[in-house]
Structures are given as C-alpha cells and as structure tokens.
Design an enzyme around this catalytic site. Structure first.
Site, PDB file in Angstrom:
ATOM      1  CD  GLU A  96     -43.300  55.194   0.994  1.00 22.21           C
ATOM      2  OE1 GLU A  96     -42.713  54.122   0.743  1.00 22.21           O
ATOM      3  OE2 GLU A  96     -42.820  56.309   0.722  1.00 22.21           O
TER       4      GLU A  96
ATOM      5  CE  LYS B 271     -34.184  47.308 -12.207  1.00 23.55           C
ATOM      6  NZ  LYS B 271     -35.683  47.301 -12.292  1.00 23.55           N
TER       7      LYS B 271
ATOM      8  CB  CYS C   7     -40.231  59.551  -1.603  1.00 22.50           C
ATOM      9  SG  CYS C   7     -39.403  60.957  -2.346  1.00 22.50           S
TER      10      CYS C   7
ATOM     11  CD  GLU D  84     -31.846  60.044  -1.511  1.00 25.67           C
ATOM     12  OE1 GLU D  84     -32.792  60.361  -0.766  1.00 25.67           O
ATOM     13  OE2 GLU D  84     -30.720  60.556  -1.432  1.00 25.67           O
TER      14      GLU D  84
ATOM     15  N   GLY E 166     -36.042  54.035  -4.068  1.00 30.01           N
ATOM     16  CA  GLY E 166     -37.122  53.050  -4.064  1.00 30.01           C
ATOM     17  C   GLY E 166     -37.563  52.784  -2.638  1.00 30.01           C
ATOM     18  CB  SER E 167     -39.671  50.148  -1.248  1.00 26.13           C
ATOM     19  OG  SER E 167     -38.960  48.989  -1.643  1.00 26.13           O
ATOM     20  CB  THR E 168     -37.690  51.288   3.590  1.00 25.54           C
ATOM     21  OG1 THR E 168     -37.671  52.720   3.578  1.00 25.54           O
ATOM     22  CG2 THR E 168     -36.931  50.785   4.800  1.00 25.54           C
TER      23      THR E 168
HETATM   24  P1  NAD Z   1     -39.138  49.352  -5.230  1.00 23.30           P
HETATM   25  O1  NAD Z   1     -38.203  49.329  -4.091  1.00 23.30           O
HETATM   26  O2  NAD Z   1     -40.142  48.292  -5.338  1.00 23.30           O
HETATM   27  O3  NAD Z   1     -38.348  49.338  -6.607  1.00 23.30           O
HETATM   28  C1  NAD Z   1     -37.350  50.290  -6.887  1.00 23.30           C
HETATM   29  C2  NAD Z   1     -36.403  49.714  -7.914  1.00 23.30           C
HETATM   30  O4  NAD Z   1     -35.731  48.603  -7.338  1.00 23.30           O
HETATM   31  C3  NAD Z   1     -37.070  49.201  -9.178  1.00 23.30           C
HETATM   32  O5  NAD Z   1     -36.277  49.515 -10.295  1.00 23.30           O
HETATM   33  C4  NAD Z   1     -37.086  47.700  -8.949  1.00 23.30           C
HETATM   34  O6  NAD Z   1     -37.099  46.956 -10.133  1.00 23.30           O
HETATM   35  C5  NAD Z   1     -35.798  47.492  -8.194  1.00 23.30           C
HETATM   36  N1  NAD Z   1     -35.737  46.258  -7.397  1.00 23.30           N
HETATM   37  C6  NAD Z   1     -36.765  45.588  -6.818  1.00 23.30           C
HETATM   38  N2  NAD Z   1     -36.306  44.488  -6.200  1.00 23.30           N
HETATM   39  C7  NAD Z   1     -34.971  44.449  -6.375  1.00 23.30           C
HETATM   40  C8  NAD Z   1     -33.943  43.555  -5.970  1.00 23.30           C
HETATM   41  N3  NAD Z   1     -34.192  42.460  -5.252  1.00 23.30           N
HETATM   42  N4  NAD Z   1     -32.674  43.824  -6.341  1.00 23.30           N
HETATM   43  C9  NAD Z   1     -32.377  44.929  -7.050  1.00 23.30           C
HETATM   44  N5  NAD Z   1     -33.320  45.804  -7.478  1.00 23.30           N
HETATM   45  C10 NAD Z   1     -34.600  45.584  -7.134  1.00 23.30           C
HETATM   46  O7  NAD Z   1     -39.802  50.797  -5.158  1.00 23.30           O
HETATM   47  P2  NAD Z   1     -40.901  51.395  -6.150  1.00 23.30           P
HETATM   48  O8  NAD Z   1     -42.195  50.759  -5.807  1.00 23.30           O
HETATM   49  O9  NAD Z   1     -40.427  51.369  -7.542  1.00 23.30           O
HETATM   50  O10 NAD Z   1     -40.898  52.922  -5.704  1.00 23.30           O
HETATM   51  C11 NAD Z   1     -41.611  53.388  -4.634  1.00 23.30           C
HETATM   52  C12 NAD Z   1     -40.697  53.657  -3.465  1.00 23.30           C
HETATM   53  O11 NAD Z   1     -39.683  54.600  -3.821  1.00 23.30           O
HETATM   54  C13 NAD Z   1     -41.402  54.282  -2.300  1.00 23.30           C
HETATM   55  O12 NAD Z   1     -41.042  53.631  -1.108  1.00 23.30           O
HETATM   56  C14 NAD Z   1     -40.895  55.726  -2.294  1.00 23.30           C
HETATM   57  O13 NAD Z   1     -40.943  56.344  -1.059  1.00 23.30           O
HETATM   58  C15 NAD Z   1     -39.523  55.564  -2.797  1.00 23.30           C
HETATM   59  N6  NAD Z   1     -38.991  56.828  -3.321  1.00 23.30           N
HETATM   60  C16 NAD Z   1     -38.044  57.491  -2.595  1.00 23.30           C
HETATM   61  C17 NAD Z   1     -37.529  58.698  -3.032  1.00 23.30           C
HETATM   62  C18 NAD Z   1     -36.475  59.418  -2.233  1.00 23.30           C
HETATM   63  O14 NAD Z   1     -35.771  60.235  -2.806  1.00 23.30           O
HETATM   64  N7  NAD Z   1     -36.326  59.158  -0.950  1.00 23.30           N
HETATM   65  C19 NAD Z   1     -37.965  59.252  -4.233  1.00 23.30           C
HETATM   66  C20 NAD Z   1     -38.940  58.555  -4.974  1.00 23.30           C
HETATM   67  C21 NAD Z   1     -39.436  57.327  -4.498  1.00 23.30           C
END
Ligand code: NAD
Ligand code: MN
Length: 503
Positions: A406, A196, A307, A272, A249-251
């Site tokens: 962040e 996804k 990240c 992650e 994605g985000s925390t």
């Molecule tokens: P996000 O958490 O908003 O979204 C990530 C994914 O989750 C997207 O595909 C989104 O559609 C999905 N999502 C959102 N809400 C959801 C829900 N309720 N249920 C299921 N899926 C859902 O993050 P973002 O804005 O896409 O990415 C940025 C974040 O990613 C930053 O916090 C960054 O630090 C983190 N990140 C971490 C790493 C790592 O390896 N630690 C690497 C890259 C990015």
C-alpha cells in the site's frame, strides 16, 4: 461570517486563526482543555507550505490514565450510559447540527493540518462526519432487543449493553470523518470514548470535543488525547480499564494492537486497516469514459491517501490502450494545487515523511521494470509544501512491490489480464481485501466476479460509492468488524442473555 469563496478569503481566515492563537491544541479531559501532564508539546506543521500552525499537547501514559478514569466515572455514573435512547438521540442530532454549523472552521483546520483541498474538507469530510453522528443518533431509539424462542415456562431475554470505555485510535487521511465513524455508534450506544487522533492531524478532533460538550454530551463521555502512537496510543491499547479498542490505520499497527490487547486485558479490538484494491475493467465495460474518470478519481482523490484507493487497475487486454489514453486525459483534472484554492482537486501530501515514501515507491516501480507513463515527480517545491503528481505505471506485474504494498499516495499500477478467471485470481492475490471495482455490461459476469472477490466492498460500474446505510470494512489483513450501518453497533455493545424461570 459567510463561507469564503476564493483562496484569498480562506487564507485570511487561516491567518486570523493562526496569528491570534485561536487554534485549540490541548488535550480535552473531563470537559476541559488542559496541557499534557508532562507539559510536552509538538509542532503542528502544515504540509501546504511548511508553516507551523501551533504546538499540540503531547499526551502520554499519565494522561491516558486520567482520561480513562474520567471516562470510566462518567460511564459508571449513568449520566450518558443510562440516559434514555430518545434523549441520547436528541443530543447526538444537536452534535451533528453543530458540526455543520462550524463547517468552515473545521474544514479549514482539516485542510491546514493535512493538506486536503478545501473543496472537499467541508463538503465531504465535515458533512460526512455530521452525517455519521446524526445517523447513529437517529437509529438508537429504533433498535429493539430480542426474546429467545424458549419453552413456555421460561423467558430468555437477549439484550445489548454498551461495552463501557472505548478507545478510538484514528488516522490522518480523513481525520474528522474516521473519528465520527467511530464516535457515532460508540456514543449512540451509551459508551464513554477516548479519542486519539493521529499526531499528523489532531486539530479537528481537539476542536470537536468542545462542540460535543456544547451539544450536551456530558463531561468525561468524550475525552480527546492528542499525541504519538508509541506513547499515548500504546498506553490506551495496553490499558487494563479500556474495554474496547477501535482503530483505523495501517495493517502493521493493527497487528500490534492485537498483541497489546493480548498482553493486557483482552479488550475487544476492531480494526479498519489498509488496502490494495483492484479496479477491474473488462472489455465489455459499458462506458470506458466513465470508467476512466472513476479510475483517475480512485487514485488521485485525497492525494491517493485513501484506504479504498483503486491502486491496482486491472484492465482486459482489448481495451487497455484506449482506457489508458482516457485516464491520462482525466489526470489533467487532478493537477496538484494550493489546497485553499477552491478550484484545487489534488492538494498536499500529509508530510515530508509520506512524500518521501511516495517518491521512494515511484523509484522502486521504475527499478523493477514497470513503465512510467504519467507523472512521477514532486512539484510546487517553491511553496515549501509537499506535492506530488498523480502517477501512472503501466505493464505492472502483480508481484512487483508497487502492486503488492500500500503506497497511500497517488500512484496507480496498471495490470493487464485476459478473461474473468485471471481477473479474479490477480484481484485476490493480495494480503488485503478491502474493496474492488468491476466494470462490465454482462450481469452474470458482474455477479460472478463480485462473489469471487475476497473483499468487503465491491462496486459494479462505478467506484467508491456508499453511504451510512451500508457497512464499510474489509476481509483478510484489511481488518475485522465494520464501520457504518447498524452492523457497526456490534462493536460497541455486549450481548447479554438473561433467563427467567416462570415456575
Ligand atoms: P498508522 O497505523 O500509522 O496510524 C494510525 C493511528 O495509530 C495513529 O493515530 C497513530 O498515532 C496510532 N499508532 C501508531 N503506532 C501506534 C502504537 N504502537 N500503538 C497505538 N497506536 C499507534 O496509520 P496512518 O498512517 O495514520 O493511516 C494510514 C493507514 O490507515 C493506511 O494503511 C490506510 O489504508 C488506513 N486506513 C484504513 C481505513 C479503513 O477504513 N480500512 C480508512 C482510512 C485509513
Ligand atoms: Mn498536520
């Protein structure tokens, strides 16, 4: 076709793709592209200039149900899960080769979709993605199971099995790379995967599904569902027949996914998440110029949408002024420009929402009393795109909002300290624990600081290094589990203990 060498050639290639409707924008299920069941689509808008690239299928619960069924059937059939490791390896390596063979197109899609400079989207993102697939494929026929040290009259076998159906939910900052950090070990170990991608950057994932099939990955083993987090993402996270959920994605969303798992089938959840990484420069840093170059890159590369961004620069008082001067000079090399120009190092922020978010944090930094010493403005507005200058705040205190949260944009907080203990204490004073940099000529101080930092990765006298051989991931609210290296395979396998009585 040879690789374009200038902006005009890249633009021509982009225009051809867009106007001829050649951008794949459907879901990919059971080996075929298909619209979402509802027929809903959403605009894919390029942050380079606001142009609509295509309309992407917006998947939801019903699509998730079909995709999970397809993935489960493929898994149960054994067509991939029971294929010998050496055969899976061959297909994975072919998949990696084909990603590289399609590098220009994938790089262009990535740049158009999320605004990163074309000079990196091929050389860093697509090459890194192929490397993850290849490395995982190459490893899979070299990993042995275990025999337990049992008594003479029994045998205890410890074997690893694929978990089954894996849902991988990934972000928009390194779309194809984050996807392949999951796909490599997930597919190599024999699982079926539903990918996804982020609604902000779905194009490379969608295109990649077709490449996987071409490489010989059987249908159903990799399904791709574009759509929103609260619709199809949530449906996958709550699904009773998904065995493992892997996420970058985000925390905030990471925590939500743990709740969904608890509310449904207790699927394994590997996360992650975010970071607010300290990059610590001591007075005895061996090379301040090198530290300045790394500090600038650590916040400006990928528009700060990283990240592991070194978003908190902790500098010891004695070298603060000199280092800040050098970093300001280095920032000249990171002026925002057109992402399709191969000279551009800093491209467009992913979308309007993210741009507004970054600009909001810059206002908050000023309001809370931090000193704006570089950048701070939206630029290139006439382009219709989303561009912001790399920005430096000095005299930041660690309790300020810009040091705690962040930002996920090119905004650096410079915090001054005195001595190792204070550096460690400020460094660890964060809900995150993803990465850290340490610059010193003193080997004991380097080791002591690295040990004391509660973070998954520490870089001594450089920043953001690493390859497939070392794990990637964080402590605390930066997540659990690791991507890359053989440690990543833990997430995609169950351990079985089988006891055989010999008497
Ligand atoms: P996000 O958490 O908003 O979204 C990530 C994914 O989750 C997207 O595909 C989104 O559609 C999905 N999502 C959102 N809400 C959801 C829900 N309720 N249920 C299921 N899926 C859902 O993050 P973002 O804005 O896409 O990415 C940025 C974040 O990613 C930053 O916090 C960054 O630090 C983190 N990140 C971490 C790493 C790592 O390896 N630690 C690497 C890259 C990015
Ligand atoms: Mn996009």
């Amino acid at each position: 076709m040879s690789t374009p060498t200038n902006r005009e050639q890249w633009q021509n290639l982009a225009d051809t793709l867009i106007t001829q409707g050649e951008i794949k924008a459907d879901a990919f299920i059971e080996g075929e592209y298909q619209a979402s069941l509802s027929g809903e689509r959403f605009d894919c808008v390029s942050p380079i200039d606001g142009r609509v690239l295509c309309q992407v299928a917006s998947c939801d619960l019903e699509d998730a149900n079909i995709a999970v069924k397809s993935a489960r059937a493929a898994f149960d059939s054994g067509v991939w899960s029971e294929l010998s490791p050496v055969k899976r390896k061959g297909i994975m390596i072919r998949f990696a080769d084909l990603l590289e063979a399609n590098k220009d197109e994938l790089a262009l899609l990535e740049t158009l979709d999320m605004g990163k400079p074309i000079r990196y989207s091929g050389a860093v993102d697509v090459v890194g993605a192929a490397r993850s697939i290849r490395w995982s494929g190459e490893a899979i026929d070299k990993i042995y199971d275990e025999i337990a040290p049992t008594a003479h009259n029994e045998i205890g076998m410890i074997t690893r099995e694929p978990v089954g159906v894996v849902a991988a939910i990934v972000p928009w900052n390194f779309p194809i790379l984050m996807a392949c950090w999951k796909l490599g070990p997930a597919l190599a170990t024999g699982n079926s995967v539903i990918l996804k991608p982020s609604e902000k950057s779905p194009l490379t994932a969608i295109r990649m599904a077709q490449i996987a099939i071409e490489a010989g990955i059987p249908k159903g083993v990799l399904n791709v569902l574009p759509g929103f987090g609260h619709t199809v993402g949530k449906a996958l996270a709550l699904h009773m027949d998904v065995d493992t959920l892997v996420f970058t994605g985000s925390t905030k969303i990471a925590k939500q996914l743990m709740i969904y798992a608890g509310e449904s089938n207790m699927k394994r959840v590997w996360l992650e998440a975010g970071g607010k990484s300290p990059n610590i420069v001591f007075n005895d840093a061996p090379d301040l110029q090198k530290a300045a170059e790394a500090a600038a890159a650590a916040i400006a590369f990928n528009q700060g949408e990283v990240c592991t961004a070194g978003s908190r620069l902790l500098v010891e008082a004695g070298v603060k002024d000199e280092l800040l001067g050098l970093i300001a000079k280095e920032m000249q090399a990171w002026k925002p420009g057109h992402p399709l120009d191969p000279a551009t190092t800093c491209g467009a922020v992913v979308d309007k929402q993210q741009l507004d978010n970054v600009l909001k944090y810059i206002r908050v930094g000023i309001a809370e009393g931090a000193e704006l010493v570089h950048g701070g403005n939206q630029v290139l507005t006439e382009s219709g795109g989303m561009y912001v200058e790399p920005t430096i705040f000095s005299n930041v205190e660690n309790k300020m909002t810009i040091a705690k949260e962040e930002i996920f944009g090119p905004v650096l907080s410079v915090i001054t300290f005195d001595g190792m203990d204070e550096a460690i204490s400020i460094g660890n004073d964060s809900i995150y624990g993803l990465a850290a940099g340490v610059w010193t000529s003193n080997i004991s101080k380097a080791h002591k600081t690295a040990k004391a930092l509660r973070s998954g990765m520490v870089w001594i006298n450089h920043y953001d290094g690493g390859d497939m051989t070392a794990p990637f991931g964080g402590y605390k609210q930066s997540g659990n589990g690791r991507d890359k290296s053989l440690h990543a395979f833990d997430k995609y396998t169950e351990i079985k203990a089988t006891w055989i009585a010999l008497d």
